[in-house]
Design a protein around this motif. Sequence first.
Motif, short mmCIF file in Angstrom:
data_model
loop_
_atom_site.label_atom_id
_atom_site.label_comp_id
_atom_site.label_asym_id
_atom_site.label_seq_id
_atom_site.Cartn_x
_atom_site.Cartn_y
_atom_site.Cartn_z
N GLN A 33 196.81 61.09 156.74
CA GLN A 33 197.95 61.03 155.85
C GLN A 33 199.20 61.50 156.56
O GLN A 33 199.13 62.38 157.43
CB GLN A 33 197.75 61.93 154.62
CG GLN A 33 196.87 61.34 153.53
CD GLN A 33 196.86 62.20 152.28
OE1 GLN A 33 195.93 62.95 152.04
NE2 GLN A 33 197.90 62.07 151.48
N PHE A 86 204.62 65.96 158.65
CA PHE A 86 203.28 66.34 159.10
C PHE A 86 202.33 65.15 159.01
O PHE A 86 202.41 64.37 158.05
CB PHE A 86 202.69 67.45 158.23
CG PHE A 86 203.32 68.80 158.42
CD1 PHE A 86 204.20 69.31 157.49
CD2 PHE A 86 203.01 69.59 159.53
CE1 PHE A 86 204.77 70.55 157.63
CE2 PHE A 86 203.57 70.84 159.69
CZ PHE A 86 204.46 71.31 158.74
N ARG A 90 191.22 63.92 159.12
CA ARG A 90 189.86 64.41 158.95
C ARG A 90 188.92 63.41 159.59
O ARG A 90 189.07 62.20 159.42
CB ARG A 90 189.47 64.60 157.50
CG ARG A 90 188.15 65.33 157.32
CD ARG A 90 187.73 65.40 155.88
NE ARG A 90 187.33 64.07 155.43
CZ ARG A 90 187.26 63.72 154.16
NH1 ARG A 90 187.58 64.56 153.23
NH2 ARG A 90 186.89 62.51 153.83
N LYS A 95 186.66 69.40 158.57
CA LYS A 95 187.71 69.82 157.66
C LYS A 95 189.01 69.11 157.98
O LYS A 95 189.22 68.60 159.07
CB LYS A 95 187.90 71.34 157.75
CG LYS A 95 188.36 71.82 159.12
CD LYS A 95 188.51 73.33 159.13
CE LYS A 95 188.97 73.83 160.49
NZ LYS A 95 187.97 73.60 161.53
N VAL A 96 189.90 69.10 156.99
CA VAL A 96 191.23 68.53 157.18
C VAL A 96 192.02 69.40 158.14
O VAL A 96 192.04 70.63 158.01
CB VAL A 96 191.97 68.43 155.83
CG1 VAL A 96 193.38 67.92 156.04
CG2 VAL A 96 191.21 67.53 154.87
N PHE A 98 195.91 69.74 159.94
CA PHE A 98 197.30 69.31 160.00
C PHE A 98 197.82 69.40 161.42
O PHE A 98 197.40 70.26 162.20
CB PHE A 98 198.17 70.20 159.11
CG PHE A 98 198.25 69.74 157.68
CD1 PHE A 98 197.16 69.88 156.83
CD2 PHE A 98 199.40 69.17 157.18
CE1 PHE A 98 197.22 69.45 155.52
CE2 PHE A 98 199.48 68.74 155.87
CZ PHE A 98 198.39 68.88 155.04
N GLY A 99 198.77 68.52 161.72
CA GLY A 99 199.44 68.58 163.00
C GLY A 99 200.48 69.68 163.03
O GLY A 99 200.69 70.41 162.06
#
Lengths: 108, 112
Positions: A33, A86, A90, A95-96, A98-99
């Motif tokens: 996303q 951002f 995943r 787990k997810v 983030f950048g």
Amino acid sequence: GIQVEQSPPDLILQEGANSTLRCNFSDSVNNLQWFHQNPWGQLINLFYIPSGTKQNGRLSATTVATERYSLLYISSSQTTDSGVYFCAVRGGYQKVTFGTGTKLQVIP
Amino acid sequence: EAGVAQSPRYKIIEKRQSVAFWCNPISGHATLYWYQQILGQGPKLLIQFQNNGVVDDSQLPKDRFSAERLKGVDSTLKIQPAKLEDSAVYLCASSLQGNEQFFGPGTRLTVL
């Protein structure tokens, strides 16, 4: 876990200019996303794009899953586009993650 | 359609005190996430629920943080006792089945 790097870390644009933001990830993903975090801290969904290309108005995104990167294009930038962008990924049952984010400032 | 609701929006406490945050996800969303976002960084996942079961809590500091989602709908995140380094924004998100996430406005915690 998956490593996610975004570039550039900071970007200053004149209103009306175009830009490309990049998200590189270290492993296969099945979920990606793009978000815009506005100056008030709200995370706004831009694209859910684990693969392929999508467009929404002045924004478009492309994910090339086999080469482990995604691009966010902003055309004809406006001051309201300012904030931090951002990507979040995943892979499999991981787990997810983030950048690191790209901080964009659009000046009039 | 109502979005993800969080309360309170702001909280200031002293170190060693306790604090709790509440989240109500989008109706029908089975997956609920709690994130911690420290100033200048991206959000970090603390815990992920699928209905009322924990899917991942590998990054939750379990000696002081706890979370529950007893009826598979709303959720509470607690910190006890708080430390200075817990100052951050706590974000809740939900998704239908672990795919596209939608975020609430967050709770900004300041620990003095």
